[in-house]
Design an enzyme around this catalytic site. Structure first.
Site, PDB file in Angstrom:
ATOM      1  N   SER A 159       0.819  -1.216   0.000  1.00  0.00           N
ATOM      2  CA  SER A 159       0.000   0.000   0.000  1.00  0.00           C
ATOM      3  C   SER A 159       0.851   1.265   0.000  1.00  0.00           C
ATOM      4  O   SER A 159       1.963   1.279   0.545  1.00  0.00           O
ATOM      5  CB  SER A 159      -0.881  -0.007   1.259  1.00  0.00           C
ATOM      6  OG  SER A 159      -1.404   1.275   1.507  1.00  0.00           O
ATOM      7  N   GLN A 181       0.300  -0.442  -4.747  1.00  0.00           N
ATOM      8  CA  GLN A 181      -1.028   0.191  -4.733  1.00  0.00           C
ATOM      9  C   GLN A 181      -0.867   1.685  -4.540  1.00  0.00           C
ATOM     10  O   GLN A 181      -0.228   2.130  -3.591  1.00  0.00           O
ATOM     11  CB  GLN A 181      -1.886  -0.404  -3.617  1.00  0.00           C
ATOM     12  CG  GLN A 181      -3.258   0.231  -3.484  1.00  0.00           C
ATOM     13  CD  GLN A 181      -3.297   1.340  -2.448  1.00  0.00           C
ATOM     14  OE1 GLN A 181      -2.648   1.223  -1.406  1.00  0.00           O
ATOM     15  NE2 GLN A 181      -4.014   2.412  -2.718  1.00  0.00           N
ATOM     16  N   TYR A 183      -2.446   5.498  -4.039  1.00  0.00           N
ATOM     17  CA  TYR A 183      -3.481   6.504  -3.789  1.00  0.00           C
ATOM     18  C   TYR A 183      -2.960   7.768  -4.450  1.00  0.00           C
ATOM     19  O   TYR A 183      -1.783   8.099  -4.271  1.00  0.00           O
ATOM     20  CB  TYR A 183      -3.625   6.767  -2.295  1.00  0.00           C
ATOM     21  CG  TYR A 183      -4.408   5.722  -1.532  1.00  0.00           C
ATOM     22  CD1 TYR A 183      -5.698   5.371  -1.901  1.00  0.00           C
ATOM     23  CD2 TYR A 183      -3.857   5.120  -0.403  1.00  0.00           C
ATOM     24  CE1 TYR A 183      -6.415   4.429  -1.172  1.00  0.00           C
ATOM     25  CE2 TYR A 183      -4.571   4.181   0.330  1.00  0.00           C
ATOM     26  CZ  TYR A 183      -5.858   3.842  -0.062  1.00  0.00           C
ATOM     27  OH  TYR A 183      -6.572   2.918   0.653  1.00  0.00           O
ATOM     28  N   THR A 209      -6.261   2.606  -6.419  1.00  0.00           N
ATOM     29  CA  THR A 209      -7.482   2.460  -5.600  1.00  0.00           C
ATOM     30  C   THR A 209      -8.341   3.699  -5.791  1.00  0.00           C
ATOM     31  O   THR A 209      -7.875   4.824  -5.610  1.00  0.00           O
ATOM     32  CB  THR A 209      -7.112   2.246  -4.117  1.00  0.00           C
ATOM     33  OG1 THR A 209      -6.374   1.032  -4.028  1.00  0.00           O
ATOM     34  CG2 THR A 209      -8.351   2.143  -3.243  1.00  0.00           C
ATOM     35  N   LYS A 299      -8.816  -0.707  -8.531  1.00  0.00           N
ATOM     36  CA  LYS A 299      -9.445  -1.379  -7.378  1.00  0.00           C
ATOM     37  C   LYS A 299     -10.496  -0.475  -6.744  1.00  0.00           C
ATOM     38  O   LYS A 299     -10.235   0.714  -6.503  1.00  0.00           O
ATOM     39  CB  LYS A 299      -8.352  -1.695  -6.347  1.00  0.00           C
ATOM     40  CG  LYS A 299      -8.846  -2.228  -5.013  1.00  0.00           C
ATOM     41  CD  LYS A 299      -7.665  -2.696  -4.177  1.00  0.00           C
ATOM     42  CE  LYS A 299      -8.091  -3.179  -2.803  1.00  0.00           C
ATOM     43  NZ  LYS A 299      -8.380  -2.096  -1.870  1.00  0.00           N
ATOM     44  N   HIS A 323     -13.650  -1.920  -0.581  1.00  0.00           N
ATOM     45  CA  HIS A 323     -12.608  -1.610   0.391  1.00  0.00           C
ATOM     46  C   HIS A 323     -12.839  -2.373   1.708  1.00  0.00           C
ATOM     47  O   HIS A 323     -12.581  -1.869   2.796  1.00  0.00           O
ATOM     48  CB  HIS A 323     -12.574  -0.099   0.659  1.00  0.00           C
ATOM     49  CG  HIS A 323     -11.200   0.449   0.912  1.00  0.00           C
ATOM     50  ND1 HIS A 323     -10.480   1.098  -0.042  1.00  0.00           N
ATOM     51  CD2 HIS A 323     -10.418   0.448   2.018  1.00  0.00           C
ATOM     52  CE1 HIS A 323      -9.323   1.493   0.460  1.00  0.00           C
ATOM     53  NE2 HIS A 323      -9.252   1.101   1.713  1.00  0.00           N
ATOM     54  N   GLY A 377      -7.596  -9.390   2.712  1.00  0.00           N
ATOM     55  CA  GLY A 377      -6.993  -8.390   3.592  1.00  0.00           C
ATOM     56  C   GLY A 377      -6.965  -8.900   5.021  1.00  0.00           C
ATOM     57  O   GLY A 377      -5.958  -9.420   5.516  1.00  0.00           O
ATOM     58  N   ARG A 378      -8.119  -8.849   5.652  1.00  0.00           N
ATOM     59  CA  ARG A 378      -8.162  -9.197   7.083  1.00  0.00           C
ATOM     60  C   ARG A 378      -7.666 -10.621   7.337  1.00  0.00           C
ATOM     61  O   ARG A 378      -7.022 -10.871   8.352  1.00  0.00           O
ATOM     62  CB  ARG A 378      -9.578  -9.034   7.620  1.00  0.00           C
ATOM     63  CG  ARG A 378     -10.039  -7.576   7.632  1.00  0.00           C
ATOM     64  CD  ARG A 378     -11.454  -7.470   8.149  1.00  0.00           C
ATOM     65  NE  ARG A 378     -11.970  -6.114   8.111  1.00  0.00           N
ATOM     66  CZ  ARG A 378     -12.545  -5.553   7.037  1.00  0.00           C
ATOM     67  NH1 ARG A 378     -12.669  -6.230   5.911  1.00  0.00           N
ATOM     68  NH2 ARG A 378     -13.007  -4.314   7.101  1.00  0.00           N
TER      69      ARG A 378
HETATM   70  C1  LIG Z   1      -6.483  -2.738   7.962  1.00  0.00           C
HETATM   71  C2  LIG Z   1      -6.784  -2.517   6.523  1.00  0.00           C
HETATM   72  C3  LIG Z   1      -6.069  -1.544   5.817  1.00  0.00           C
HETATM   73  C4  LIG Z   1      -6.332  -1.341   4.456  1.00  0.00           C
HETATM   74  N1  LIG Z   1      -5.577  -0.431   3.763  1.00  0.00           N
HETATM   75  C5  LIG Z   1      -5.757  -0.310   2.430  1.00  0.00           C
HETATM   76  C6  LIG Z   1      -4.906   0.520   1.664  1.00  0.00           C
HETATM   77  O1  LIG Z   1      -3.988   1.148   2.176  1.00  0.00           O
HETATM   78  N2  LIG Z   1      -5.134   0.594   0.331  1.00  0.00           N
HETATM   79  C7  LIG Z   1      -6.148  -0.094  -0.292  1.00  0.00           C
HETATM   80  O2  LIG Z   1      -6.320   0.007  -1.523  1.00  0.00           O
HETATM   81  N3  LIG Z   1      -6.966  -0.902   0.427  1.00  0.00           N
HETATM   82  C8  LIG Z   1      -6.783  -1.030   1.752  1.00  0.00           C
HETATM   83  N4  LIG Z   1      -7.581  -1.878   2.466  1.00  0.00           N
HETATM   84  C9  LIG Z   1      -8.617  -2.656   1.769  1.00  0.00           C
HETATM   85  C10 LIG Z   1      -8.043  -3.981   1.266  1.00  0.00           C
HETATM   86  O3  LIG Z   1      -7.113  -3.784   0.250  1.00  0.00           O
HETATM   87  C11 LIG Z   1      -9.143  -4.914   0.762  1.00  0.00           C
HETATM   88  O4  LIG Z   1      -9.903  -4.238  -0.206  1.00  0.00           O
HETATM   89  C12 LIG Z   1     -10.061  -5.407   1.891  1.00  0.00           C
HETATM   90  O5  LIG Z   1      -9.307  -5.645   3.036  1.00  0.00           O
HETATM   91  C13 LIG Z   1     -10.771  -6.666   1.470  1.00  0.00           C
HETATM   92  O6  LIG Z   1     -11.639  -7.110   2.486  1.00  0.00           O
HETATM   93  P1  LIG Z   1     -11.240  -8.225   3.567  1.00  0.00           P
HETATM   94  O7  LIG Z   1     -10.375  -7.542   4.559  1.00  0.00           O
HETATM   95  O8  LIG Z   1     -12.544  -8.612   4.153  1.00  0.00           O
HETATM   96  O9  LIG Z   1     -10.499  -9.325   2.868  1.00  0.00           O
HETATM   97  C14 LIG Z   1      -7.342  -2.090   3.823  1.00  0.00           C
HETATM   98  C15 LIG Z   1      -8.047  -3.052   4.539  1.00  0.00           C
HETATM   99  C16 LIG Z   1      -7.771  -3.274   5.872  1.00  0.00           C
HETATM  100  C17 LIG Z   1      -8.530  -4.336   6.606  1.00  0.00           C
END
Ligand SMILES: Cc1cc2nc3c(=O)[nH]c(=O)nc-3n(C[C@H](O)[C@H](O)[C@H](O)COP(=O)(O)O)c2cc1C
Length: 427
Positions: A159, A181, A183, A209, A299, A323, A377-378
């Protein structure tokens, strides 16, 4: 008419209750030679992290460990969504509505989990989603995640809000498939510089994103008073007593800072609203397309027309994503939008999806509905919080064994053999 009762028991010998019952099973004392083979004490796992991780059988188990191991504000930042968290809840509910349609009598002795993403091989239809502040979840942070990506053979996305620099991540896992990624900042020059650095460091693809024109209202963060870096308040000092190792690791390793920002002190929402450019339009995509020679992924697409628009402007792939429910609340549910997006642009671009993926069966469902791969992500962040790099590995092992088992039980011997007929979505 009178019915005559017939005694069906006539002729059957009945037990006389005044006599002792004859035992049906004769009892005896067991012999040692019979007992001995049954004594199989579990090996004692002395390493506490390994012990915790080996007991976690699902991503939900890893989440429970993560919750115990990290300060509340950090766990909530990772776990939470925006406002009422309805987007997040619905994403998970959509996966729960999946009803697989298994076929039987098919040879599933060997299952091929490989696929291609952006034209290159991936060991699983999976990629690590970009997540900000990853070293806040665990001090090993981005390096741990990219190393697991390298070892597994799946892409890793760093990120813009990462806490390890573009170059340090590249050094940590030179053979990993790395995506950067982006921003888009108000200061376009700064964004351009990051893109150039990613290109120079050998990153394969750029993810733009597009679902963060402004910060979503993540109320848990507001209530917890989360700041980056964490502030030392009475609450956080008290918390240190219950999560001492997290604090020791935070304070005795390299400072927790944004690797791509000069310096920042404040909340995440303040950062986003001050730095991100809400005037971003599809014209900027053309600009980016010219500056980046590799594959470009957009995204945060949630509408079929937007998917068409970004592909018309040069996107090689789209991620159907809200997101992870962290931006617009009550947003479209990615799994439900996916088939229409695949139908609209699937012949010109790869379609990825994310949001609420918590098991290998979820990945199977998304791929069956047309996704080339899922971003998670999570799922990996829970693993990271539960046990650093080994925890991320555990998360991948859980997802991949669930994926294989689900394919076998479905009667499908390869990821490429998945199709919409493999499931239906219950109403
Ligand atoms: C703690 C956290 C931080 C995130 N930071 C970013 C980020 O910096 N850039 C981005 O494009 N998406 C970010 N996301 C979104 C993730 O890329 C992704 O779309 C999302 O986590 C998918 O859902 P899931 O966590 O249920 O798998 C973040 C998600 C979480 C949980």
């Amino acid at each position: 008419m009178r019915r005559t009762a017939v005694d069906h028991s006539a002729g059957i010998a009945r037990h006389d209750p005044t006599k002792p019952a004859r035992p049906t099973t004769a009892r005896r004392l067991p012999r040692w030679s019979e007992l001995q083979p049954l004594l199989r004490p579990r090996p004692v796992q002395l390493d506490p992290t390994q012990r915790r991780l080996s007991r976690a059988l699902t991503i939900a188990d890893l989440r429970a460990v993560a919750k115990r191991r990290t300060p509340r504000a950090v766990f909530d930042y990772t776990d939470g969504g925006a406002e009422t968290e309805t987007s997040l809840r619905r994403a998970r509910e959509a996966f729960a509505r999946v009803e697989f349609q298994p076929r039987v009598l098919r040879d599933v002795t060997v299952v091929d989990t490989t696929t291609t993403v952006l034209g290159r091989p991936a060991a699983l239809p999976l990629a690590f989603a970009p997540t900000g502040f990853t070293r806040m979840m665990h001090h090993q942070g981005e390096r741990a995640v990219v190393r697991v990506a390298e070892g597994t053979g799946i892409p890793y996305a760093l990120s813009t809000l990462g806490t390890t620099s573009i170059e340090e991540v590249a050094v940590a896992a030179p053979a990993a498939r790395k995506w950067f990624q982006l921003y888009v900042w108000r200061d376009r020059g700064a964004g351009k510089e990051l893109v150039e650095r990613a290109q120079a460091a050998g990153y394969e693809a750029l993810i733009l994103t597009v679902d963060v024109p402004v910060a979503g209202a993540r109320l848990r963060d507001v209530r917890n008073g989360l700041t980056i870096p964490p502030s030392l308040t009475l609450g956080t000092v008290l918390d240190a007593a219950t999560h001492p190792w997290w604090w020791v690791n935070l304070l005795t390793t390299e400072p927790l800072v944004f690797a791509s920002l000069s310096s920042w002190e404040g909340t995440v929402a303040e950062l986003i609203n001050q730095m991100f450019d809400p005037s971003l339009t599809v014209r900027d995509l053309s600009w980016l397309r010219e500056s980046w020679s590799g594959p470009l992924i957009v995204k945060g697409v949630q509408h079929v027309e937007d998917a068409r628009m970004v592909v018309d402007h040069g996107a090689d792939a789209v991620v159907v994503s809200n997101h992870g429910g962290r931006q617009l609340d009550r947003a479209p549910t990615p799994l439900e939008v996916l088939p229409a997006v695949v139908e609209a642009v699937g012949d010109r671009a790869e379609v990825l999806v994310d949001g609420g993926v918590q098991s290998g069966a979820d990945v199977v469902a998304a791929v069956a509905l047309g996704a080339r791969a899922c971003l998670v992500g999570r799922a990996y962040l829970y693993g990271l919080m539960a046990g650093g790099e080994r925890g991320v590995q555990r998360a991948v092992d859980i997802l991949s064994s669930e994926l294989v088992r689900t394919l076998q039980l479905l009667g499908v011997d390869s990821v490429r053999g998945l199709e919409p007929a493999c499931l239906r979505l219950r109403p």
